[in-house]
Enzyme design. Sequence first.
Site, mmCIF file in Angstrom:
data_model
loop_
_atom_site.group_PDB
_atom_site.id
_atom_site.type_symbol
_atom_site.label_atom_id
_atom_site.label_comp_id
_atom_site.label_asym_id
_atom_site.label_seq_id
_atom_site.Cartn_x
_atom_site.Cartn_y
_atom_site.Cartn_z
ATOM 1 N N ASP A 342 0.832 -1.189 0.000
ATOM 2 C CA ASP A 342 0.000 0.000 0.000
ATOM 3 C C ASP A 342 0.875 1.251 0.000
ATOM 4 O O ASP A 342 1.862 1.340 0.744
ATOM 5 C CB ASP A 342 -0.899 -0.031 1.247
ATOM 6 C CG ASP A 342 -1.803 1.165 1.364
ATOM 7 O OD1 ASP A 342 -2.700 1.299 0.526
ATOM 8 O OD2 ASP A 342 -1.605 1.968 2.304
ATOM 9 N N GLU A 378 1.675 -0.371 -5.001
ATOM 10 C CA GLU A 378 0.757 0.698 -5.335
ATOM 11 C C GLU A 378 1.664 1.918 -5.489
ATOM 12 O O GLU A 378 2.110 2.495 -4.492
ATOM 13 C CB GLU A 378 -0.267 0.921 -4.223
ATOM 14 C CG GLU A 378 -1.276 2.001 -4.559
ATOM 15 C CD GLU A 378 -2.229 2.284 -3.409
ATOM 16 O OE1 GLU A 378 -3.423 2.503 -3.687
ATOM 17 O OE2 GLU A 378 -1.791 2.303 -2.249
#
Length: 712
Positions: A342, A378
């Site tokens: 993330d 990401e």
Amino acid sequence: MSPYPDGATPAPGGTHFALYSESATAVTVCLFGDGDGETGAGLGTERRVPLRERIGHVWHGFVPGVGPGQRYGFRVDGPWDPLRGHRFNPNKLLVDPYARALSGKVSYRGGAIFDRKADGSRDEADSAPFVPKSIVCGAPFDWGDDSPPHTPWRDTVIYEAHVKGLTYLHPEIDPALRGTYLGIASEPMIAHLRALGVTAIELMPVHETCDEPSVAKRGQHNYWGYSTLGYFAPDQRFAARKGEQVQEFQAMVKALHSAGIEVILDVVYNHSCEGDETGPSLFLRGIDNRVYYKLRDHGARTVDFTGCGNSLKVEHPQVLKLICDSLRYWVTEMHVDGFRFDLATTLGREGVDFSSQAAFFRVLHQDPVLSRVKLVSEPWDLGPDGMQLGHFPPKWREWNARFRDGMRRFWNGHDKSLSDLGYRLTGSSDLFHTPGRTPTASINFITAHDGFTLRDLVSYREKHNEANGEEGRDGSNDNASIHFGVEGETDDAMVLAARARQIRNFLAMLFLTPGVPMITSGDEILRTQKGNNNPYVLDDETSWLDWTLDPEAKALRDYVGALARLRKRFPALRRETFFDGNDITWLDVDGHPMQLEDWGAPEVMALSAVMAPAAEDPTTSLCFLLNGDKTEVAFRLPRPRLPHKSGPGAAPLGPIAAGGEAVWRVAVDTRRRDACMDTQANFQAGATYTVPPRCFALLVATNPLGPESGMR
């Protein structure tokens, strides 16, 4: 006595405890009996044992008579100087960042978990009744003959899912297992994944989490879990039996591996649940705030590249060690196959600037365990130059937001040219055609957990996030969506048909283009969130998959499975090299080569592409027909790119000679609900094939002198 390993390690006769803190003056391990100090249950009894040994900033000691199952926490004393980043407060019980399991949840009741008062003075309230207890773990798991599938990237199909949301309403799963790790391991769920052609399930965060103060104040919970409290501990929420989360997670992985399905974890190492400088003191802040967090203003305030209040100081050796120890644990002890990071740009920031040569990337590159698993980024955060798509190291794959946005804008009519489309159809070479990288560097997706579902993407022009409790301020305002004349649900047959065709277009793009496809759970069965594009706090029917499938949902599920089989059948759809000028031909609707000016002309919204055969299947050529216009288009079909024969002496690749017998057959036409090879209708080169408005077709030709590849 050795200061290693970190955390709590059971040994004959007791347990070794170790905690890293550079500026602490005292560290105490606090032991709780069964039920004592349970969250919200009062202080209970607590045995405190000082850790008197200190080597290299590691406070450690051996506590006799303590074994697996023991509940514990740490109290850390040291300087109290918040303006310089020192936040030591022995009144606050702290979670062990290396704990393998936790018991209980954080409670904001009374505010005892905050380490300072409104005037900045140290808060003296004991937080033990309001903080989860760490658990000493040591029970072995019988992995038997478990073997990771090691699916090559070119063959990988990812399915992103939330543990609870995926299974909580599934009628064929044992009610006691719904919403749990074991629910995912159940036969009905594994059968569903296999039917879709899924090779890897990517689980949204399964690390222990804590609700943010703003969320807790509204009486809600962080359902998604992007607010980490324990980097080694599986989330208790998803255990079927209390206290069994470690073993049940392992059982899930073992069952999925037996079915040939890998497990990828969505992990959050960019920030923690403690928020900004006004947030609670639950673990890292109280252990050593200056070590674990990026700080500014002489240490008085946190640096926030994440939008979540803080950013971990990944460039610090101990923080980097914590992250890598956590990752290795999940690979070696929990047998996971990879990670999706993330807001991974934050992990590559040393100070402020991002670098693909940052210590985090260098350490993972050389690590004998972590360098062999799947690594997905990401590739953005909220800091300066936060979008780093295409700039991660060669071993990494990246969520390709340009693919998502380009496909949405073309098919939904937001982009009135083909300028971006060619790159997205061919593996995004503009982003990834660098040394050491291939088209599989791109994780292609149309939707993800963050945003509209696929059904909502073609049903809503505006987000509808009122239930989140933030007055509609949350969630993206730029969704490049469409609703075909009606906002939300409708029974208009023409609107529903247009939406269904558009969904099939998006799924075809996902499975039939180079890169690694990722489908979001529920998209294959027409899941809706009623226009909510950010339901991170909604643990209800908004977020749970509804498995009462109508005929349209069943047809779409079968369509996805058929697309996956086509992708597997034709190697040209799973390329590991980028196209060059000799192996793809771009044509206009009349069959003429595309000109440079055509790519930017707003009136040109249709094109075809002919791909030469792949080396593994030298007798099969593929043709894409894309019509993004609002009117039908009659394509003049090109000649297949086939050799006259295969094997030694084969002619160079090129258009088949006039009078050749190769014909086009339709594999996919998104006006249809299925994706099956049509063996009845044959189309010669030069014939016309009409494609309706906003529709896609895949045609396949096989050299008549070669094997009947793909025609069965």
